[in-house]
Design a protein around this motif. Sequence first.
Motif, PDB file in Angstrom:
ATOM      1  N   GLY A 184      11.195 -31.047 -11.694  1.00 46.40           N
ATOM      2  CA  GLY A 184      10.143 -30.049 -11.603  1.00 46.40           C
ATOM      3  C   GLY A 184       8.801 -30.576 -12.058  1.00 46.40           C
ATOM      4  O   GLY A 184       7.773 -30.358 -11.396  1.00 46.40           O
ATOM      5  N   ALA A 185       8.779 -31.292 -13.184  1.00 47.21           N
ATOM      6  CA  ALA A 185       7.522 -31.831 -13.705  1.00 47.21           C
ATOM      7  C   ALA A 185       6.928 -32.841 -12.739  1.00 47.21           C
ATOM      8  O   ALA A 185       5.702 -32.882 -12.545  1.00 47.21           O
ATOM      9  N   SER A 186       7.768 -33.672 -12.140  1.00 42.25           N
ATOM     10  CA  SER A 186       7.273 -34.663 -11.185  1.00 42.25           C
ATOM     11  C   SER A 186       6.584 -33.982 -10.007  1.00 42.25           C
ATOM     12  O   SER A 186       5.497 -34.383  -9.590  1.00 42.25           O
ATOM     13  N   ALA A 187       7.216 -32.944  -9.467  1.00 43.17           N
ATOM     14  CA  ALA A 187       6.618 -32.239  -8.331  1.00 43.17           C
ATOM     15  C   ALA A 187       5.298 -31.591  -8.721  1.00 43.17           C
ATOM     16  O   ALA A 187       4.335 -31.601  -7.948  1.00 43.17           O
ATOM     17  N   LEU A 188       5.220 -31.044  -9.916  1.00 47.03           N
ATOM     18  CA  LEU A 188       3.985 -30.401 -10.360  1.00 47.03           C
ATOM     19  C   LEU A 188       2.837 -31.394 -10.506  1.00 47.03           C
ATOM     20  O   LEU A 188       1.670 -31.030 -10.360  1.00 47.03           O
ATOM     21  N   THR A 189       3.160 -32.654 -10.785  1.00 42.83           N
ATOM     22  CA  THR A 189       2.120 -33.671 -10.938  1.00 42.83           C
ATOM     23  C   THR A 189       1.875 -34.455  -9.651  1.00 42.83           C
ATOM     24  O   THR A 189       1.228 -35.496  -9.680  1.00 42.83           O
ATOM     25  N   GLY A 190       2.398 -33.939  -8.519  1.00 47.15           N
ATOM     26  CA  GLY A 190       2.147 -34.566  -7.228  1.00 47.15           C
ATOM     27  C   GLY A 190       3.188 -35.550  -6.777  1.00 47.15           C
ATOM     28  O   GLY A 190       3.099 -36.095  -5.673  1.00 47.15           O
ATOM     29  N   HIS A 191       4.206 -35.808  -7.585  1.00 43.86           N
ATOM     30  CA  HIS A 191       5.294 -36.708  -7.203  1.00 43.86           C
ATOM     31  C   HIS A 191       6.419 -35.868  -6.597  1.00 43.86           C
ATOM     32  O   HIS A 191       7.477 -35.680  -7.195  1.00 43.86           O
ATOM     33  N   ASP A 192       6.156 -35.341  -5.398  1.00 44.10           N
ATOM     34  CA  ASP A 192       7.053 -34.352  -4.806  1.00 44.10           C
ATOM     35  C   ASP A 192       8.012 -34.930  -3.774  1.00 44.10           C
ATOM     36  O   ASP A 192       8.600 -34.195  -2.979  1.00 44.10           O
ATOM     37  N   LYS A 193       8.157 -36.253  -3.733  1.00 47.17           N
ATOM     38  CA  LYS A 193       9.162 -36.906  -2.893  1.00 47.17           C
ATOM     39  C   LYS A 193      10.180 -37.581  -3.816  1.00 47.17           C
ATOM     40  O   LYS A 193       9.800 -38.330  -4.720  1.00 47.17           O
ATOM     41  N   LEU A 194      11.460 -37.319  -3.597  1.00 47.68           N
ATOM     42  CA  LEU A 194      12.517 -37.910  -4.415  1.00 47.68           C
ATOM     43  C   LEU A 194      13.337 -38.868  -3.558  1.00 47.68           C
ATOM     44  O   LEU A 194      14.135 -38.440  -2.723  1.00 47.68           O
ATOM     45  N   VAL A 195      13.119 -40.163  -3.749  1.00 47.92           N
ATOM     46  CA  VAL A 195      13.879 -41.167  -3.019  1.00 47.92           C
ATOM     47  C   VAL A 195      15.201 -41.377  -3.745  1.00 47.92           C
ATOM     48  O   VAL A 195      15.228 -41.635  -4.952  1.00 47.92           O
ATOM     49  N   ILE A 196      16.304 -41.248  -3.016  1.00 48.48           N
ATOM     50  CA  ILE A 196      17.642 -41.330  -3.609  1.00 48.48           C
ATOM     51  C   ILE A 196      18.359 -42.550  -3.045  1.00 48.48           C
ATOM     52  O   ILE A 196      18.511 -42.691  -1.827  1.00 48.48           O
ATOM     53  N   ALA A 197      18.802 -43.425  -3.940  1.00 44.32           N
ATOM     54  CA  ALA A 197      19.550 -44.618  -3.538  1.00 44.32           C
ATOM     55  C   ALA A 197      20.783 -44.753  -4.418  1.00 44.32           C
ATOM     56  O   ALA A 197      20.792 -44.307  -5.572  1.00 44.32           O
ATOM     57  N   ASP A 198      21.800 -45.373  -3.883  1.00 43.69           N
ATOM     58  CA  ASP A 198      23.018 -45.631  -4.650  1.00 43.69           C
ATOM     59  C   ASP A 198      23.051 -47.093  -5.077  1.00 43.69           C
ATOM     60  O   ASP A 198      22.634 -47.976  -4.330  1.00 43.69           O
ATOM     61  N   HIS A 199      23.525 -47.325  -6.291  1.00 43.40           N
ATOM     62  CA  HIS A 199      23.644 -48.689  -6.789  1.00 43.40           C
ATOM     63  C   HIS A 199      24.916 -48.789  -7.631  1.00 43.40           C
ATOM     64  O   HIS A 199      24.886 -48.763  -8.856  1.00 43.40           O
ATOM     65  N   GLY A 200      26.045 -48.814  -6.923  1.00 42.70           N
ATOM     66  CA  GLY A 200      27.317 -49.008  -7.593  1.00 42.70           C
ATOM     67  C   GLY A 200      27.906 -47.779  -8.252  1.00 42.70           C
ATOM     68  O   GLY A 200      28.678 -47.888  -9.209  1.00 42.70           O
ATOM     69  N   SER A 201      27.595 -46.585  -7.732  1.00 38.85           N
ATOM     70  CA  SER A 201      28.136 -45.368  -8.359  1.00 38.85           C
ATOM     71  C   SER A 201      29.618 -45.180  -8.069  1.00 38.85           C
ATOM     72  O   SER A 201      30.309 -44.482  -8.815  1.00 38.85           O
ATOM     73  N   GLY A 202      30.093 -45.747  -6.951  1.00 36.18           N
ATOM     74  CA  GLY A 202      31.464 -45.498  -6.525  1.00 36.18           C
ATOM     75  C   GLY A 202      31.629 -44.184  -5.798  1.00 36.18           C
ATOM     76  O   GLY A 202      32.740 -43.814  -5.393  1.00 36.18           O
ATOM     77  N   VAL A 259       5.898 -40.523  -5.118  1.00 37.15           N
ATOM     78  CA  VAL A 259       7.355 -40.670  -5.043  1.00 37.15           C
ATOM     79  C   VAL A 259       7.949 -40.869  -6.435  1.00 37.15           C
ATOM     80  O   VAL A 259       7.376 -41.559  -7.283  1.00 37.15           O
ATOM     81  N   ARG A 260       9.089 -40.245  -6.663  1.00 32.83           N
ATOM     82  CA  ARG A 260       9.961 -40.575  -7.782  1.00 32.83           C
ATOM     83  C   ARG A 260      11.252 -41.130  -7.207  1.00 32.83           C
ATOM     84  O   ARG A 260      11.734 -40.660  -6.169  1.00 32.83           O
ATOM     85  N   ARG A 261      11.809 -42.121  -7.852  1.00 32.76           N
ATOM     86  CA  ARG A 261      13.005 -42.792  -7.343  1.00 32.76           C
ATOM     87  C   ARG A 261      14.194 -42.518  -8.256  1.00 32.76           C
ATOM     88  O   ARG A 261      14.096 -42.714  -9.476  1.00 32.76           O
ATOM     89  N   ALA A 262      15.287 -42.050  -7.660  1.00 34.75           N
ATOM     90  CA  ALA A 262      16.512 -41.762  -8.400  1.00 34.75           C
ATOM     91  C   ALA A 262      17.606 -42.699  -7.920  1.00 34.75           C
ATOM     92  O   ALA A 262      17.845 -42.814  -6.713  1.00 34.75           O
ATOM     93  N   VAL A 263      18.260 -43.365  -8.845  1.00 33.65           N
ATOM     94  CA  VAL A 263      19.343 -44.284  -8.509  1.00 33.65           C
ATOM     95  C   VAL A 263      20.643 -43.744  -9.093  1.00 33.65           C
ATOM     96  O   VAL A 263      20.721 -43.412 -10.285  1.00 33.65           O
ATOM     97  N   LEU A 264      21.641 -43.658  -8.246  1.00 35.41           N
ATOM     98  CA  LEU A 264      22.960 -43.193  -8.654  1.00 35.41           C
ATOM     99  C   LEU A 264      23.827 -44.399  -8.982  1.00 35.41           C
ATOM    100  O   LEU A 264      23.930 -45.328  -8.178  1.00 35.41           O
ATOM    101  N   GLY A 265      24.422 -44.397 -10.163  1.00 34.43           N
ATOM    102  CA  GLY A 265      25.345 -45.471 -10.483  1.00 34.43           C
ATOM    103  C   GLY A 265      24.948 -46.272 -11.697  1.00 34.43           C
ATOM    104  O   GLY A 265      24.396 -45.756 -12.670  1.00 34.43           O
ATOM    105  N   GLY A 266      25.220 -47.573 -11.613  1.00 32.53           N
ATOM    106  CA  GLY A 266      25.030 -48.453 -12.757  1.00 32.53           C
ATOM    107  C   GLY A 266      23.578 -48.647 -13.129  1.00 32.53           C
ATOM    108  O   GLY A 266      22.661 -48.099 -12.525  1.00 32.53           O
ATOM    109  N   ARG A 267      23.363 -49.453 -14.146  1.00 33.19           N
ATOM    110  CA  ARG A 267      22.018 -49.683 -14.662  1.00 33.19           C
ATOM    111  C   ARG A 267      21.137 -50.334 -13.600  1.00 33.19           C
ATOM    112  O   ARG A 267      21.505 -51.311 -12.973  1.00 33.19           O
TER     113      ARG A 267
END
Length: 549
Positions: A253-271, A313-321
């Motif tokens: 929510g805070a990201s969208a309010l500050t103009g970062h209203d795109k959430l890029v979602i990628a997987d990195h070893g989540s299984g 853009v904000r980037r979200a990664v699912l999985g490991g570090r």
Amino acid sequence: MTSVVTSGGVSVTLRGTVVDEAAGVLERLVTDGVPAALMAGNAQLWGPEAAEEASRRLGWLNLPESSRSLLPRLAELAAQARADGLDHVVLAGMGGSSLAPEVITRTAGVELTVLDTTDPQQVASVIGDRLERTIVVVSSKSGGTIETDSHRRVFEGAFADAGITGEALTRRFVVVTDPGSPLEAAARAAGYPVVLADPDVGGRYSALTAFGLVPSALAGVDVSGLLEEAAALIPALRQPYDNPGLALGAALGASALTGHDKLVIADHGSGIAGFGDWAEQLIAESTGKEGRGILPVVVEGVDAPGFEETPDVRRAVLGGRYEDCELGVSGPLGAQFLLWEYATAVAGRVLGINPFDQPNVQESKDNTAALLRGTAEGEAPTVVAGEPALTVGAVEIHAPADLLRGARDLTAALEAVVTAVPEHGYLAVMAYLDRVGDAGAERLRPLLAAASGRLRKTPAPVTFGWGPRFLHSTGQYHKGGPQSGVFLQITGEAAEDVPVPGKPYTLRELQLAQAFGDLRALRSRGRPAVRIHLRDRAAGIDQLLAALA
């Protein structure tokens, strides 16, 4: 700067400026008592106008416990199917009825054939595959979903043609729907087994209801484990602090309010397989309304075009570090379903919108129905928009001349589309094709994203959706979200068609009516929309890929 919240088996990591952005929002949520109020089912959290809807849509908070009552029935249905030799499970469902079970079964490594399409080639391929061993889960919350109703009719006809009738036919279907729906009445009249879902849970929050669990259990998944994983997170979600769901929701929510209203979602070893597609519907349909929202952009991996950091853009990664991102989320699948549902509801409060309605989804459905009414009078739907502006080989481009900017080849035309995206906008690719047979079309997303990086000072996010599946997902954001999208629709000639028994239209006619109905909805709002029609699908896809390579 990094903040890590770990509890209930999941971990949420915030990095960089999002830590400071979320801190004030998080403190306000705690001061307002949101964690306790949400877990108590307080429908006032999203304002008085949303209260009535919210009061009927918070059942998902109790599913880790309430859905346990389904387990004996699921075991019975799975055992009966095995005894009948029915080991090819087909799920006919759209949006929330299909996305979660696809993630569940793919992650578990068991086979489930998902039909969330009206493409005649794809449906015909499924009908021709092991019909003698097929059991069909017909899944629709409303009981009136046109795609799912068509699938049921088509399979009933196919089974009848194969000599499967009477009691043998009734064992080929399992129906999942809400109590009192038209589908429940039709299923009981036909003698099909019916599993009723919780009516107090909206479709995109229904992963742990009968909609997610029935097809998964029939396919061979031990779904009790998902409920246990989600239940382990419940105590953490009640907490004001060390609450990963609250932290994630505040960050979104805070990201969208500050103009970062795109959430890029990628997987990195989540299984976890395909989780981004499920989260895409949840976030886009819940937040994309009233001219604002969060646009999920699912990419192929952390090295894919479009994952790079950009101003909005904000980037979200699912999985490991993975250090080069603003959000990191890890944990087991059942807990992640509940985590993201909770976070999305919290983000809705932060943005001041109702996360449980979808006010703009119906328009495309109404347009489709209007186009099909001509078919009811014995005429084919009028769905072809005149002469193309440009034809190159197997590819026709239907677009306003000013948008194409005088392009005379495919490369120039596609580059014109990419550069037409406004600053802080996005490009949405919407493919009404065979998701299996025409899977190469998905390669258009990274190629268009790479082209955006070459041609623009700031790359524009590029999304990809299979039609009509995306109409039950990002389709709400396209029409209800910010006026910042450019839309690239792709249709194609079908090598075969499939009649819909009891209806005056075929699947091909329905598919085109859906495509054109959505195109009308977009253009009526002034959204720039281009339609690419493939006169030969394979050749046309190859041409498009070559033009961008």
